[in-house]
Write a protein that holds these residues in place. Structure first.
Motif, PDB file in Angstrom:
ATOM      1  N   ILE A 133      17.215  34.567  67.803  1.00  8.26           N
ATOM      2  CA  ILE A 133      18.187  35.620  67.486  1.00  8.26           C
ATOM      3  C   ILE A 133      18.407  36.515  68.699  1.00  8.26           C
ATOM      4  N   ALA A 134      17.314  36.817  69.398  1.00  7.45           N
ATOM      5  CA  ALA A 134      17.452  37.683  70.571  1.00  7.45           C
ATOM      6  C   ALA A 134      18.372  37.050  71.601  1.00  7.45           C
ATOM      7  N   LYS A 135      18.251  35.744  71.752  1.00  6.32           N
ATOM      8  CA  LYS A 135      19.077  35.051  72.738  1.00  6.32           C
ATOM      9  C   LYS A 135      20.554  35.159  72.361  1.00  6.32           C
ATOM     10  N   VAL A 136      20.845  34.944  71.072  1.00  8.67           N
ATOM     11  CA  VAL A 136      22.231  35.043  70.617  1.00  8.67           C
ATOM     12  C   VAL A 136      22.728  36.483  70.763  1.00  8.67           C
ATOM     13  N   ALA A 137      21.848  37.438  70.404  1.00  9.78           N
ATOM     14  CA  ALA A 137      22.266  38.843  70.449  1.00  9.78           C
ATOM     15  C   ALA A 137      22.630  39.259  71.863  1.00  9.78           C
ATOM     16  N   LEU A 138      21.923  38.681  72.846  1.00 11.52           N
ATOM     17  CA  LEU A 138      22.229  39.038  74.235  1.00 11.52           C
ATOM     18  C   LEU A 138      23.600  38.543  74.658  1.00 11.52           C
ATOM     19  N   ARG A 139      24.102  37.523  73.953  1.00 16.78           N
ATOM     20  CA  ARG A 139      25.424  37.013  74.327  1.00 16.78           C
ATOM     21  C   ARG A 139      26.540  37.947  73.882  1.00 16.78           C
ATOM     22  N   PHE A 140      26.168  38.958  73.077  1.00 15.11           N
ATOM     23  CA  PHE A 140      27.165  39.935  72.657  1.00 15.11           C
ATOM     24  C   PHE A 140      27.405  40.939  73.772  1.00 15.11           C
ATOM     25  N   GLY A 141      28.415  40.668  74.570  1.00 15.40           N
ATOM     26  CA  GLY A 141      28.791  41.611  75.614  1.00 15.40           C
ATOM     27  C   GLY A 141      29.909  42.499  75.112  1.00 15.40           C
ATOM     28  N   ALA A 142      30.549  43.192  76.032  1.00 16.15           N
ATOM     29  CA  ALA A 142      31.607  44.127  75.652  1.00 16.15           C
ATOM     30  C   ALA A 142      32.748  43.466  74.860  1.00 16.15           C
ATOM     31  N   PRO A 143      33.284  42.293  75.287  1.00 18.32           N
ATOM     32  CA  PRO A 143      34.394  41.727  74.503  1.00 18.32           C
ATOM     33  C   PRO A 143      33.982  41.355  73.083  1.00 18.32           C
ATOM     34  N   GLU A 144      32.759  40.835  72.919  1.00 18.30           N
ATOM     35  CA  GLU A 144      32.297  40.483  71.582  1.00 18.30           C
ATOM     36  C   GLU A 144      32.169  41.723  70.712  1.00 18.30           C
ATOM     37  N   LEU A 145      31.625  42.791  71.312  1.00 14.64           N
ATOM     38  CA  LEU A 145      31.468  44.013  70.539  1.00 14.64           C
ATOM     39  C   LEU A 145      32.818  44.599  70.161  1.00 14.64           C
ATOM     40  N   PHE A 146      33.770  44.509  71.077  1.00 11.30           N
ATOM     41  CA  PHE A 146      35.113  45.002  70.764  1.00 11.30           C
ATOM     42  C   PHE A 146      35.675  44.246  69.559  1.00 11.30           C
ATOM     43  N   ALA A 147      35.525  42.930  69.595  1.00  9.61           N
ATOM     44  CA  ALA A 147      36.065  42.120  68.498  1.00  9.61           C
ATOM     45  C   ALA A 147      35.363  42.452  67.188  1.00  9.61           C
ATOM     46  N   LEU A 148      34.065  42.685  67.275  1.00 12.26           N
ATOM     47  CA  LEU A 148      33.300  43.031  66.069  1.00 12.26           C
ATOM     48  C   LEU A 148      33.805  44.343  65.472  1.00 12.26           C
ATOM     49  N   VAL A 149      34.017  45.320  66.339  1.00 13.99           N
ATOM     50  CA  VAL A 149      34.490  46.629  65.870  1.00 13.99           C
ATOM     51  C   VAL A 149      35.895  46.493  65.280  1.00 13.99           C
ATOM     52  N   ALA A 264      20.303  43.301  65.338  1.00 16.08           N
ATOM     53  CA  ALA A 264      19.705  42.711  66.534  1.00 16.08           C
ATOM     54  C   ALA A 264      20.577  42.904  67.771  1.00 16.08           C
ATOM     55  N   ILE A 265      21.857  43.246  67.581  1.00 14.00           N
ATOM     56  CA  ILE A 265      22.729  43.413  68.738  1.00 14.00           C
ATOM     57  C   ILE A 265      22.566  44.820  69.280  1.00 14.00           C
ATOM     58  N   PRO A 266      22.060  44.975  70.496  1.00 13.25           N
ATOM     59  CA  PRO A 266      21.841  46.327  71.004  1.00 13.25           C
ATOM     60  C   PRO A 266      23.151  47.097  71.079  1.00 13.25           C
ATOM     61  N   GLY A 267      23.166  48.274  70.473  1.00 14.75           N
ATOM     62  CA  GLY A 267      24.321  49.149  70.592  1.00 14.75           C
ATOM     63  C   GLY A 267      25.377  48.983  69.528  1.00 14.75           C
ATOM     64  N   ALA A 268      25.199  48.043  68.584  1.00 14.11           N
ATOM     65  CA  ALA A 268      26.238  47.873  67.562  1.00 14.11           C
ATOM     66  C   ALA A 268      26.072  48.917  66.448  1.00 14.11           C
TER      67      ALA A 268
ATOM     68  N   GLY B 197      21.923  39.910  79.627  1.00 13.52           N
ATOM     69  CA  GLY B 197      22.885  38.953  79.093  1.00 13.52           C
ATOM     70  C   GLY B 197      23.813  38.390  80.156  1.00 13.52           C
ATOM     71  N   GLY B 198      23.747  38.925  81.363  1.00 16.49           N
ATOM     72  CA  GLY B 198      24.526  38.360  82.451  1.00 16.49           C
ATOM     73  C   GLY B 198      25.935  38.919  82.583  1.00 16.49           C
ATOM     74  N   GLU B 199      26.234  39.982  81.828  1.00 18.51           N
ATOM     75  CA  GLU B 199      27.576  40.553  81.906  1.00 18.51           C
ATOM     76  C   GLU B 199      27.807  41.222  83.261  1.00 18.51           C
ATOM     77  N   VAL B 200      26.760  41.889  83.756  1.00 16.04           N
ATOM     78  CA  VAL B 200      26.775  42.400  85.119  1.00 16.04           C
ATOM     79  C   VAL B 200      25.575  41.783  85.829  1.00 16.04           C
ATOM     80  N   GLN B 201      25.688  41.598  87.161  1.00 13.19           N
ATOM     81  CA  GLN B 201      24.563  40.964  87.859  1.00 13.19           C
ATOM     82  C   GLN B 201      23.513  41.973  88.264  1.00 13.19           C
ATOM     83  N   VAL B 202      23.957  43.207  88.482  1.00 14.91           N
ATOM     84  CA  VAL B 202      23.079  44.219  89.046  1.00 14.91           C
ATOM     85  C   VAL B 202      23.201  45.485  88.199  1.00 14.91           C
ATOM     86  N   ILE B 203      22.105  46.201  88.011  1.00 17.61           N
ATOM     87  CA  ILE B 203      22.243  47.524  87.406  1.00 17.61           C
ATOM     88  C   ILE B 203      21.513  48.538  88.255  1.00 17.61           C
TER      89      ILE B 203
END
Lengths: 504, 322, 151
Positions: A133-149, A264-268, B197-203
């Protein structure tokens, strides 16, 4: 493998740990049910105590508070229509409707049982599948979160029974109000009229308390009728029937699944989880038309979701050392001070401690179930207090509670303004819940949209290129368009009926 | 019936008397005669909040009155500084400042400067390191810079928010090395997950925020922004020693409104110096990767002048002020 | 109610105009290659214009099928005014006289206006509730309630 699991169980079942969980649960119930006192504040106040405790006891205390705080928020939402925590706001819709029907007991009982179900579901996911789950949750970047919202916002349409246009206007007004403050990307002041208080933005809790509580108080003042439903003299069932619970199993599963995932999605955040699960439960339910008028399903879905969020939020915290919400951030702090560094190494170096966390979480949920179920009669007893006493107390608590959030009466003013707005909106046929949704989701919508475009350097195709975000956006568009089409067909019939019996 | 009336009256009277006992006493005795409000510029549960509360708990015995933490979050700290600026200069409102006292006042959202406060003392500071994911192809900052030179606009650096200390550190690094990067204001919640998650390479984040991941082997530090190496991560070089003149601390200290009497300031200096040596505070600071390094009133004001120069310069470089 | 809906639609459009004016004058401070702080406000205000126009059109051409009591009665109006004034006075007075002194009075006024008549009940509730909130918020949760300027 089983060795550390059982020795962890013995670690947790020490009398001081059981006492710690119990104390945490009781403390959490009060914090959760009082508007203005947040679970985070409760945890921060308990934190210094935990420095001197063994790590397991500290975790027991804090998890007890976390689990029951979520449930406590629903108690005031169901009984008084004032959500004690943001995550209880969806529960208020059907929960309070049930109270108005005189079914406060079963509503609370269902809330507590589904909270327990959600908590246990979250725990199972946490213990069995957290790396995945953690691995999938990390794939939630800004575009995914936007779509979720965005998907969360389409729920506005669900509350447009009377007039879908008015529901949408209510939502857009909410979004517009939330643009006041510092721009989320650049920190530029917008629509602040030079006020520094407005620069901090309108915070969501005072707005929510205002939207829910103030119209009630106005009604009580002007009519002197009972606006808070009396709890009938006849003793009714408190516990929901077992076969009712079995029927709710599907709803609870939906709620718990969505809650764990979003937790599990950080920040959602929790509020979006409860509204999404409420909506999804409504869409998949056979009697979806009854949602909003007081169904057990409408209580079970958000309640199982908000306690599952707790389990979900622990996943990235334990596996990656990233808190899923502000509450787990404090929990993370407590662990670090104890000398434990959450992350993949924790599972290898202190496996027994990780199992203790799981057991402690189970114990916290069990304790929450037992203590809350056995005290439901007491909570429902609040409704026996005469209105001439109850309403003034509620108003005072609202004023003090909104002050307490950020130590400023500006928030009390915000509450009052939203309260008056809500009263006027109700009068003129605008539903209030869409505005609440917009207030919860508005700032996130803009933040994630602009963040995505910064990352993509202005290329809007980013939302299409990311598969998860594409799917969410398609769902959002679908659920936005479908009620419009369905409505078109229906309205043409209604219109004719209207012409006959309502002369204009 | 009469008796019951009387007993009601007695209860009411007792309650009133009892609550009067809790009221602060009116007296003209020496400072402090009542609890001191301790304004925290960020929300409940964050690093600033946890350390502030521990410090307040550690300093209260020396001060002789409770120090009550009050969170005034919002506007990157601007809300708290505005409230503090408007408070009476009597020593009963004390602000827990940070680098944000320089950034918020310079960016122009509030109508005052850091010099409109008496800056009582510094408690300590922490670094703002450049961090990458464990499996990133760059082993040193030099390699990262070289890559960024050849691929302008390819590197994305996440920070805590536009105009924050982490953003300014990244801007300084960008300008002194003459590279072109994209700054992403990820905010407090998303900065570490975005990098993992790889969205940015550096923080670029305050050290405490990335420390768990670095110790857990998911992230690596390439360089720190402080003048000297960090005692917790002694193997990580400073940007200065690598030849990039970037020095930026995330400091925390104490401010009070301008015009607070000197004897009050001296009392606060003594109390907070003691507080910074408190076991509870030291424990949190240590685990949070915060270096306790106390500076008195004059030293702190001098330090602020120097730090402020850095902040103003980098805000100009970043195009945020003219 | 047709009239009310038309007035509402026009009010919303007026509000949109005011908001657009503010948006036009937003300070321009931005990172390269991305949306500015005015983008979202423009999107929202456009939505508001479209929706208000739809509301107007729908009301004019189809009438409204809703059944709401669109009037705020005199009684309600006066209780709204009463509530607002009372809360504002409460907050302002608290800054001067402190939570402990002002809250019982606030509670007594509220209770009397809702219909409490037994003086024992009123006095007892107001003092106990004040003290209870004070203990719970200030002593347990360390939230400093206003103590007043005179103390």
């Amino acid at each position: 493998m089983s060795g550390p699991i059982f020795s962890a169980l013995f670690d947790v079942l020490q009398y001081q740990n059981i006492f710690a969980v119990m104390f945490g649960v009781i403390f959490g119930l009060f914090i959760g049910s009082t508007p203005g006192l947040t679970i985070s504040l409760g945890m921060v106040l308990l934190l210094p105590l935990t420095f001197k405790m063994p790590a397991v006891t500290a975790v027991c205390l804090l998890l007890g508070l976390y689990a029951s705080g979520m449930t406590g928020g629903s108690i005031s939402a169901i009984l008084l229509n004032i959500p004690g925590t943001p995550s209880a706001s969806a529960t208020a819709i059907d929960g309070y409707a049930m109270t108005q029907k005189g079914k406060a007991g079963p509503a609370l009982g269902t809330a507590v049982v589904s909270s327990f179900f959600g908590g246990i579901f979250g725990l199972v996911c946490l213990s069995l599948a957290s790396p995945l789950i953690a691995k999938v949750a990390l794939r939630f970047g800004a575009p995914e979160l936007f779509a979720l919202v965005l998907m969360g916002l389409t729920l506005i349409c669900s509350f447009g029974q009377a007039s879908i246009i008015k529901a949408l206007i209510s939502g857009v007004l909410g979004l517009i109000i939330m643009t006041a403050g510092l721009d989320p990307m650049m920190g530029t002041p917008r629509f602040t009229f030079g006020s520094v208080d407005l620069q901090a933005g309108i915070s969501f809790l005072p707005a929510m308390i205002g939207l829910f509580a103030i119209p009630q108080i106005i009604l009580g003042l002007s009519n002197k009728i009972r606006v808070i439903p009396a709890y009938g003299s006849r003793i009714e069932r408190i516990l929901p029937r077992f076969r009712d619970l079995v029927k709710l199993l599907k709803t609870m599963l939906i709620g718990a699944g969505i809650g764990t995932g979003i937790g599990a999605i950080p920040g959602a955040g929790g509020p979006i989880a409860v509204f999404l699960s409420y909506d999804y439960a409504r869409k998949t339910s056979r009697n979806s038309r009854e949602f909003g008028s007081g169904t057990l399903e409408g209580v079970a879905a958000p309640e199982s979701a908000n306690n599952a969020v707790a389990g979900g939020a622990l996943i990235p915290m334990l596996t990656l050392g990233i808190p899923g919400d502000p509450i787990t951030a404090i929990l993370l702090g407590a662990l670090i001070i104890q000398g434990l560094i959450p992350g993949p190494m924790l599972f290898i170096q202190s496996a027994q401690f990780v199992y203790s966390v799981f057991w402690a979480f189970l114990l916290a949920n069990l304790m929450n179930l037992c203590l809350t179920l056995s005290t439901i009669r007491l909570w429902v007893g609040v409704l026996k207090v005469p209105q001439r006493i109850l309403l003034p107390i509620i108003l005072t608590l609202c004023v003090v509670g909104t002050f307490a959030l950020r130590n400023t009466f500006f928030d009390t003013g915000v509450m009052l303004c939203f309260g008056l707005l809500a009263y006027a909106m109700k009068k003129y046929g605008f539903p209030v819940v869409p505005m609440l949704l917009a207030i919860i989701l508005g700032p996130q919508l803009e933040e994630h949209l602009r963040m995505s475009l910064i990352i993509a350097q202005g290329d809007p195709m980013i939302f299409v290129k990311h598969p998860i975000s594409l799917v969410f956006i398609l769902i959002a568009v679908g659920s936005f368009v479908s009620p419009l089409i369905r409505r078109r067909k229906k309205v043409s019939v209604d219109d004719d009926e209207c012409r006959i019996d309502t002369p204009r | 019936m009469k008796k019951r009336n009387l007993s009601y009256l007695i209860i009411v009277a007792l309650t009133i008397v009892f609550s009067m006992g809790f009221m602060p006493q009116v007296s003209m005795a020496e400072y402090p005669t009542k609890p001191v409000s301790f304004l925290i510029p960020f929300g409940v549960g964050g690093s600033a909040d946890l350390m502030g509360r521990a410090l307040a708990a550690g300093a209260k015995d020396t001060l002789g009155q409770p120090i009550v933490p009050i969170n005034r979050p919002g506007a990157g700290g601007g809300i708290m500084y505005t409230a503090l600026n408007a408070s009476k200069a009597d020593g009963y409102s004390v602000g827990w400042n940070s680098t944000s006292i320089l950034t918020t006042t310079n960016i122009g959202n509030v109508p005052f400067k850091y010099t409109d406060f008496e800056n009582v003392c510094r408690i300590g500071y922490t670094a703002m390191p450049i961090a990458v994911r464990e499996d990133a192809p760059w082993n040193t900052l030099k390699e990262l810079i070289a890559y960024a030179k050849n691929n302008p606009g390819k590197i994305k650096i996440g920070n805590a928010g536009t105009g924050s200390g982490t953003h300014l550190t990244a801007v300084m690094l960008e300008k002194v090395t003459d590279i072109q990067v994209v700054h992403v204001p990820l905010g407090a919640k998303r900065r570490v997950p975005s990098c993992l998650g790889g969205e940015v390479q550096v923080i670029c984040v305050p050290l405490p925020e990335a420390a768990p991941q670095c110790l857990g082997g998911q992230m690596r530090l390439l360089a720190v922004s402080t003048a000297n190496r960090d005692p917790k991560f002694p193997e990580v070089p400073t940007m200065k020693e690598l030849g990039y003149p970037v020095v930026m601390d995330l400091f925390r200290g104490i401010s009070v409104p301008k015009g607070t009497p000197q004897n009050v300031i001296q009392k606060l200096v003594v109390a907070f110096e003691k507080g910074s040596q408190d076991e509870g505070f030291k424990k949190i600071a240590d685990k949070k990767g915060f270096n306790i390094s106390f500076q008195g009133h004059d030293a702190f004001e001098a330090y602020l002048i120097e730090q402020n120069k850095n902040v103003v310069e980098s805000l100009k470089l970043g195009g945020l002020i003219k | 109610m047709r009239v009310v809906n038309i007035i509402l639609g026009l009010t919303l459009i007026l509000f949109g105009g005011f908001y657009s004016y503010l948006t036009l004058h937003l300070p321009d401070r931005n990172l390269p290659n991305t949306l500015g702080s005015a983008f979202m406000p423009w999107v929202l205000v456009t939505c508001l214009y479209i929706l208000s126009a739809l509301l107007l059109l729908q009301t004019i051409y189809r009438g409204s099928a809703e059944s709401c009591d669109y009037v705020i009665s005199k009684k309600e109006g006066s209780s709204i005014l009463f509530l607002v004034v009372l809360v504002i006075v409460y907050i302002k007075a608290m800054a001067y006289f402190g939570f402990l002194l002002v809250t019982p009075i606030f509670l007594i006024i509220l209770m009397l206006s809702i219909g409490a008549r037994k003086w024992k009940e009123v006095l007892l509730t107001s003092t106990l509730v004040t003290f209870g909130i004070y203990l719970f918020f200030q002593k347990v949760f360390q939230i400093i309630l206003p103590a007043g300027k005179f103390f």
